[in-house]
Scaffold this motif. Structure first.
Motif, mmCIF file in Angstrom:
data_model
loop_
_atom_site.group_PDB
_atom_site.id
_atom_site.type_symbol
_atom_site.label_atom_id
_atom_site.label_comp_id
_atom_site.label_asym_id
_atom_site.label_seq_id
_atom_site.Cartn_x
_atom_site.Cartn_y
_atom_site.Cartn_z
ATOM 1 N N ARG A 100 6.107 10.810 -17.620
ATOM 2 C CA ARG A 100 4.771 10.543 -17.095
ATOM 3 C C ARG A 100 4.241 9.150 -17.457
ATOM 4 N NH1 ARG A 100 0.369 12.708 -14.911
ATOM 5 N NH2 ARG A 100 -1.689 12.138 -15.721
ATOM 6 N N PRO A 101 4.285 8.656 -18.721
ATOM 7 C CA PRO A 101 3.695 7.343 -19.036
ATOM 8 C C PRO A 101 4.286 6.221 -18.182
ATOM 9 C CG PRO A 101 4.153 8.553 -21.040
ATOM 10 C CD PRO A 101 4.803 9.332 -19.949
ATOM 11 N N GLN A 102 5.563 6.230 -17.974
ATOM 12 C CA GLN A 102 6.203 5.155 -17.191
ATOM 13 C C GLN A 102 5.740 5.184 -15.725
ATOM 14 O OE1 GLN A 102 10.448 5.446 -17.290
ATOM 15 N NE2 GLN A 102 10.769 3.386 -16.441
ATOM 16 N N VAL A 103 5.588 6.347 -15.149
ATOM 17 C CA VAL A 103 5.162 6.492 -13.748
ATOM 18 C C VAL A 103 3.717 6.029 -13.577
ATOM 19 C CG1 VAL A 103 4.746 8.160 -11.894
ATOM 20 C CG2 VAL A 103 6.819 8.337 -13.266
ATOM 21 N N VAL A 104 2.841 6.320 -14.585
ATOM 22 C CA VAL A 104 1.440 5.911 -14.501
ATOM 23 C C VAL A 104 1.329 4.394 -14.519
ATOM 24 C CG1 VAL A 104 -0.760 5.954 -15.715
ATOM 25 C CG2 VAL A 104 0.567 8.053 -15.486
ATOM 26 N N ALA A 105 2.115 3.736 -15.363
ATOM 27 C CA ALA A 105 2.071 2.273 -15.436
ATOM 28 C C ALA A 105 2.534 1.661 -14.114
ATOM 29 C CB ALA A 105 2.951 1.802 -16.588
ATOM 30 N N ALA A 127 0.837 -1.209 0.000
ATOM 31 C CA ALA A 127 0.000 0.000 0.000
ATOM 32 C C ALA A 127 0.867 1.251 0.000
ATOM 33 C CB ALA A 127 -0.913 -0.012 1.223
ATOM 34 N N ALA A 128 1.968 1.195 0.762
ATOM 35 C CA ALA A 128 2.862 2.361 0.780
ATOM 36 C C ALA A 128 3.484 2.571 -0.593
ATOM 37 C CB ALA A 128 3.953 2.154 1.838
ATOM 38 N N GLU A 129 3.896 1.454 -1.243
ATOM 39 C CA GLU A 129 4.455 1.589 -2.591
ATOM 40 C C GLU A 129 3.411 2.121 -3.570
ATOM 41 O OE1 GLU A 129 5.909 -2.229 -3.600
ATOM 42 O OE2 GLU A 129 7.520 -2.240 -2.088
ATOM 43 N N ALA A 130 2.165 1.622 -3.454
ATOM 44 C CA ALA A 130 1.106 2.109 -4.347
ATOM 45 C C ALA A 130 0.834 3.580 -4.106
ATOM 46 C CB ALA A 130 -0.161 1.287 -4.142
ATOM 47 N N ASP A 131 0.813 3.981 -2.810
ATOM 48 C CA ASP A 131 0.573 5.399 -2.510
ATOM 49 C C ASP A 131 1.701 6.268 -3.060
ATOM 50 O OD1 ASP A 131 -1.732 4.712 -1.227
ATOM 51 O OD2 ASP A 131 -0.836 4.712 0.801
ATOM 52 N N ALA A 132 2.954 5.785 -2.952
ATOM 53 C CA ALA A 132 4.081 6.563 -3.470
ATOM 54 C C ALA A 132 4.003 6.680 -4.988
ATOM 55 C CB ALA A 132 5.390 5.910 -3.045
ATOM 56 N N ALA A 133 3.658 5.563 -5.658
ATOM 57 C CA ALA A 133 3.558 5.618 -7.124
ATOM 58 C C ALA A 133 2.433 6.548 -7.541
ATOM 59 C CB ALA A 133 3.341 4.209 -7.671
ATOM 60 N N ALA A 134 1.301 6.481 -6.858
ATOM 61 C CA ALA A 134 0.187 7.376 -7.197
ATOM 62 C C ALA A 134 0.560 8.818 -6.942
ATOM 63 C CB ALA A 134 -1.043 6.981 -6.383
ATOM 64 N N SER A 135 1.291 9.033 -5.833
ATOM 65 C CA SER A 135 1.718 10.405 -5.521
ATOM 66 C C SER A 135 2.650 10.934 -6.606
ATOM 67 C CB SER A 135 2.409 10.435 -4.159
ATOM 68 O OG SER A 135 2.907 11.724 -3.877
ATOM 69 N N ASP A 136 3.616 10.086 -7.083
ATOM 70 C CA ASP A 136 4.505 10.513 -8.165
ATOM 71 C C ASP A 136 3.702 10.848 -9.426
ATOM 72 O OD1 ASP A 136 6.598 10.111 -6.477
ATOM 73 O OD2 ASP A 136 7.088 8.108 -7.218
ATOM 74 N N ARG A 137 2.737 9.999 -9.701
ATOM 75 C CA ARG A 137 1.912 10.250 -10.891
ATOM 76 C C ARG A 137 1.175 11.576 -10.763
ATOM 77 N NH1 ARG A 137 -2.780 6.431 -10.557
ATOM 78 N NH2 ARG A 137 -3.316 8.052 -9.042
ATOM 79 N N ASP A 138 0.564 11.800 -9.639
ATOM 80 C CA ASP A 138 -0.209 13.034 -9.451
ATOM 81 C C ASP A 138 0.691 14.264 -9.437
ATOM 82 O OD1 ASP A 138 -2.412 11.424 -9.281
ATOM 83 O OD2 ASP A 138 -2.468 11.412 -7.065
ATOM 84 N N THR A 139 1.889 14.110 -8.828
ATOM 85 C CA THR A 139 2.810 15.256 -8.766
ATOM 86 C C THR A 139 3.288 15.648 -10.167
ATOM 87 O OG1 THR A 139 3.555 14.553 -6.582
ATOM 88 C CG2 THR A 139 4.944 16.096 -7.748
ATOM 89 N N LEU A 140 3.643 14.645 -10.978
ATOM 90 C CA LEU A 140 4.046 14.960 -12.369
ATOM 91 C C LEU A 140 2.914 15.638 -13.118
ATOM 92 C CD1 LEU A 140 6.076 11.796 -13.450
ATOM 93 C CD2 LEU A 140 6.945 14.096 -13.052
ATOM 94 N N GLY A 141 1.677 15.164 -12.876
ATOM 95 C CA GLY A 141 0.559 15.766 -13.595
ATOM 96 C C GLY A 141 0.227 17.159 -13.113
ATOM 97 N N SER A 142 0.652 17.504 -11.893
ATOM 98 C CA SER A 142 0.318 18.833 -11.356
ATOM 99 C C SER A 142 1.367 19.888 -11.645
ATOM 100 C CB SER A 142 0.123 18.719 -9.841
ATOM 101 O OG SER A 142 1.337 18.355 -9.210
ATOM 102 N N LEU A 143 2.489 19.529 -12.270
ATOM 103 C CA LEU A 143 3.524 20.531 -12.564
ATOM 104 C C LEU A 143 3.004 21.526 -13.577
ATOM 105 C CD1 LEU A 143 6.794 18.391 -12.705
ATOM 106 C CD2 LEU A 143 6.110 20.014 -10.955
ATOM 107 N N ARG A 144 3.060 22.842 -13.235
ATOM 108 C CA ARG A 144 2.634 23.921 -14.120
ATOM 109 C C ARG A 144 3.619 25.083 -14.001
ATOM 110 N NH1 ARG A 144 -0.118 20.310 -15.134
ATOM 111 N NH2 ARG A 144 -2.383 20.180 -15.457
ATOM 112 N N ARG A 145 3.878 25.720 -15.142
ATOM 113 C CA ARG A 145 4.771 26.889 -15.139
ATOM 114 C C ARG A 145 3.995 28.087 -14.626
ATOM 115 N NH1 ARG A 145 8.120 29.288 -20.343
ATOM 116 N NH2 ARG A 145 8.597 31.333 -19.447
#
Length: 831
Positions: A554-559, A247-265
């Protein structure tokens, strides 16, 4: 009770402080003439200290006669021992309107470290003394102190009174108390047996031994289930731990996915660069303006420094103003001084004229008075008569003056004098005004001279030749000061503009730093994914590089996030399967697992409950056995105590013991009386326990003791007292009163010399047995036979006592009752 020391002051004939030291004394005599105070020193003082009363007054409340005549209070102190303990009893007797009071009293126990107060009032001392000695006042008087007139009280006492004394001395009431307590014990034991039976029939009635086997069987089942639960719990713990990791690994992977998707200039990156550039240009322009203003200040200050100091110019202005003011004031002050001088001269002339008028008026009034005098002297005279003044004949009589001449002259004089006073006052006022005006004129002249000197000094200091040059110099200095002030104003404005520009630049720089920190935070959030290193020269370019890397990764982190979530679901399904099987086993074993509770906890609770129930049942069964034993023991104790109570109550056991003790006492007293009476008498008891005397010289005829003569009564009473002191310890029960002392007051004067020898031998034998024996007597032969004697003497200042030892003979009493002569060796003055 053994007395150690008697101290008294203001008691009876002992006016001064007197001490009777009995420490280490076993046998003694208190001797002296009648009225010397023998009884007061021993009997009265001892009874006052212990019980607060005097035996011979026949009224226990009467204590006032004990105080020395003429004194307001008396004091007595007795130090005594009871066994191994030592006490001090102190009482103070004070006269009152109604008699006397003994409220002030104290009983102290002397210890190794000092003393402890055991009683602090009269009643408390008396009660505590009764408790310590085991004797009341009356019992003490019948067994320890035999006072005058009461020596035969025990001999003639009623059987009931004598029995009470023996019961108290021998503690024979102990058997009645044992019987009473035995009956109370029987009642209490029976009550305990009934209470135990009620418990067996009540809350302990359902204690079934068969229930123990059922509880033991259930405990074995639960123990086996607990072992099975422990084995399954290992797998469940592994699944829980692995599931947590997944669960911790899944939460970390989801967090990485969400963080990459939230990056904005940020939208203001480009505008922030333009603002910083404009702010830098504004700071540069403001710095140049501030430099130019600084140069202007330097030039203006150099020009100003070439001119005189401001203080010089201020002095020029001040001295010019002072000189003008002094010059302008001179004309008015000069005119005022001249006018005041003229007025003073005029007032002086008026005063002189008024003075002349007064002199003329005085001369006129004097002439009128002389005319009136001449007329008065010549009134009634004629021409040719002798003059009453010079005695010459009068040639011509003076004319008669008018009556109003003198009055008119007096009025004119008064008017002239008043005018002169007024003129004098005006002259003084005018002189003072002229002096003041002249003083002011001189002061103005001095100020004008000072102003001229100060003006010249100021022109010289400024380097000006005259007033015109000074005026021009002041104008040039004013212009230079204005130019310096203007340059400084421009410099302040330039500095403020530069500060504002720098503030704007600092604000823009702070915003730029915040933007870089925001970029660092965004990069740190994905640092574990390996973002590229950013160049910190261009903020916009750095953001572009970070966003390009994020889009590529991003694609690799989502998978990876999707795969981790699938593993978590698989682990949870396995945990539910194993846990469900364990709960089913608990249900089959009768263990209820509610909600989210742990099966292991539920099994442990059930096992603990079973064991606690088993323990309580075992305790109840033990309690049944204990209560049954207590009931049986209580019934047996009740039977024994009841039987003992009946035995001690039957046939008057204590009366039987009392009669036995009384017979033994009579046997001992008879032996002593036969010795004292040379075989003539002995004692016996009748059927009512009254004393009888057996007359051996008259065919052993028994008769009442009241038929004895005075001397025979004394011998019988003495025999009883000696027997009581000798046998009470052997007769008494443990804890009864111990008669360690015996004090006999008088009665020895009725004895013949042979009987006196027998009495003395008996006393010596009794004293040799460790008891304190004291006698109060005026019989010299008896007193001299005892090893220690105390001689009491009465003198002009009151009574005193001294100790006589080693066989020293007592001095002969003097005619007035006082002792005379000096004691031989071994005599010691005690008071």
């Amino acid at each position: 009770m053994r007395p150690q020391r008697v101290e008294l002051e203001g008691i009876g004939s002992f006016r001064e402080r007197t001490e009777l030291d009995l420490a280490g004394v076993d046998l003694f005599a208190l001797s002296g003439p009648t009225g010397a105070g023998k009884t007061t020193l021993l009997v009265d003082a001892m009874m006052l200290a212990l019980y607060g009363t005097v035996p011979r007054y026949d009224d226990r409340r009467l204590v006032a006669p004990a105080i020395t005549q003429g004194a307001n209070e008396g004091r007595v102190r007795l130090t005594f021992s009871v066994g191994s303990r030592t006490f001090t009893a102190t009482r103070v007797i004070r006269r009152t309107k109604q008699g006397a009071t003994t409220k002030e009293a104290r009983l102290e126990e002397i210890t190794g470290g000092g003393s402890v107060v055991r009683a602090g009032s009269a009643d408390e001392v008396s009660s505590e003394v009764e408790r310590l000695l085991g004797l009341s006042f009356d019992q003490f008087c019948r067994s320890v102190v035999l006072p005058q007139g009461a020596f035969d009280r025990f001999l003639f006492a009623k059987p009931a009174e004598r029995g009470d004394l023996l019961l108290q001395l021998l503690d024979l009431r102990l058997h009645d108390e044992v019987g009473r307590r035995a009956r109370l014990t029987a009642t209490a034991a029976a009550a305990r047996a009934d209470a135990a039976q009620r418990r067996l029939d009540g809350d302990l009635a359902n204690a079934d031994p068969a229930e123990l086997a059922r509880l033991d069987e259930r405990a074995e089942v639960l123990d086996a289930l607990a072992t099975r639960c422990g084995e399954v719990q290992v797998e469940l713990d592994d699944l829980r731990e692995r599931g947590g990791q997944l669960a911790a690994e899944a939460d970390a992977a989801a967090s990485d996915r969400d963080t990459l998707g939230s990056l904005r200039r940020p939208a203001d990156v480009d505008a922030l660069a333009d603002a910083i550039r404009c702010a830098d240009e504004a700071v540069s322009v403001a710095a140049e303006a501030r430099s130019a203003a600084t140069a202007d200040i330097d030039a203006a200050e150099i020009a100003r420094e070439a001119l005189p100091d401001a203080a010089v110019l201020v002095e020029l202005s001040r001295t010019a103003a002072d000189l003008a003011a002094a010059t302008d004031a001179m004309p008015a002050l000069t005119g005022a001084a001249d006018a005041a001088a003229t007025s003073a001269a005029r007032a002086t002339a008026e005063f002189d004229a008024a003075t002349a008028a007064v002199e003329r008026a005085e001369e006129t009034r004097e002439a009128a008075r002389r005319r009136e005098l001449v007329h008065a002297l010549t009134d009634g005279l004629h021409t040719g008569d002798n003059c009453p003044v010079c005695g010459s004949p009068i040639d011509q009589l003076p004319a008669t003056p008018p009556d109003s001449d003198t009055a008119a002259a007096t009025d004119a004089l008064r008017s002239a004098q008043a005018a002169r006073v007024t003129a004098e006052s005006r002259a003084r006022d005018a002189d003072r005004a002229a002096a003041t005006a002249t003083e002011r004129h001189h002061a103005a002249e001095a100020r004008l001279a000072q102003a001229r000197e100060a003006r010249a000094a100021a022109l010289d200091a400024a380097g000006a030749a005259d007033d015109a040059t000074a005026t021009d110099l002041i104008a040039r200095v004013r212009t230079a000061d204005e130019q310096v002030a203007a340059a400084r104003q421009r410099d302040r404005a330039a500095r403020e503009a530069e500060a504002a520009a720098r503030t704007t630049r600092d604000r823009a720089g702070s915003q730029e730093a915040d933007a870089w920190r925001a970029l660092d935070v965004a990069r740190d959030a994905v640092a574990r994914l390996g973002p590229p290193t950013l160049q910190r020269r261009d903020l916009a370019a750095a953001w572009d590089a970070l966003l390009a890397w994020a889009e590529e990764s991003r694609p690799q982190v989502v998978a990876r996030a999707d795969e981790a979530a699938a593993r978590v679901v698989e682990a949870r399904e396995r945990y539910a399967q194993v846990n469900g099987a364990l709960r089913d086993e608990c249900v089959r074993a009768g263990v209820e697992v509610t909600g989210s509770a742990s099966p292991a906890a539920a099994i442990a609770d059930a096992l603990a409950t079973t064991r606690a129930t088993r323990a309580r049942l075992a305790e109840r069964l033990d309690e049944v056995r204990t209560v049954t034993a207590e009931r049986d023991a209580a019934r047996e104790e009740a039977n024994v105590a009841e039987h003992l109570g009946k035995l001690l109550r039957a046939d008057g056991f204590s009366r039987w013991l009392l009669a036995r003790a009384l017979r033994r006492l009579v046997t001992g007293a008879s032996t002593i009386l036969r010795e004292l009476s040379s075989g003539a008498y002995s004692l016996a008891l009748d059927t009512t326990n009254q004393f009888l005397v057996v007359d051996h010289r008259n065919a052993d005829e028994p008769r009442t003791v009241k038929s004895l003569s005075g001397g025979e009564r004394f011998l019988a009473s003495l025999a009883l007292a000696l027997a009581l002191a000798d046998h009470v310890t052997d007769l008494a029960a443990d804890g009864a009163a111990k008669l360690e002392s015996l004090f006999l007051d008088e009665g020895f004067g009725t004895l013949d010399p042979d009987t006196l020898d027998v009495v003395a031998a008996a006393l010596e034998e009794l004293g040799a047995r460790g008891r304190v024996v004291g006698i109060v007597t005026h019989v010299r032969d008896l007193a001299e036979r005892l090893p220690v004697r105390f001689e009491v003497r009465k003198g002009p200042k009151g009574s005193s006592v001294r100790r006589v030892d080693d066989g020293a003979p007592l001095p002969e009493p003097s005619v007035d009752g006082d002792a005379s002569g000096t004691a031989t060796s071994g005599a010691e003055e005690v008071a």
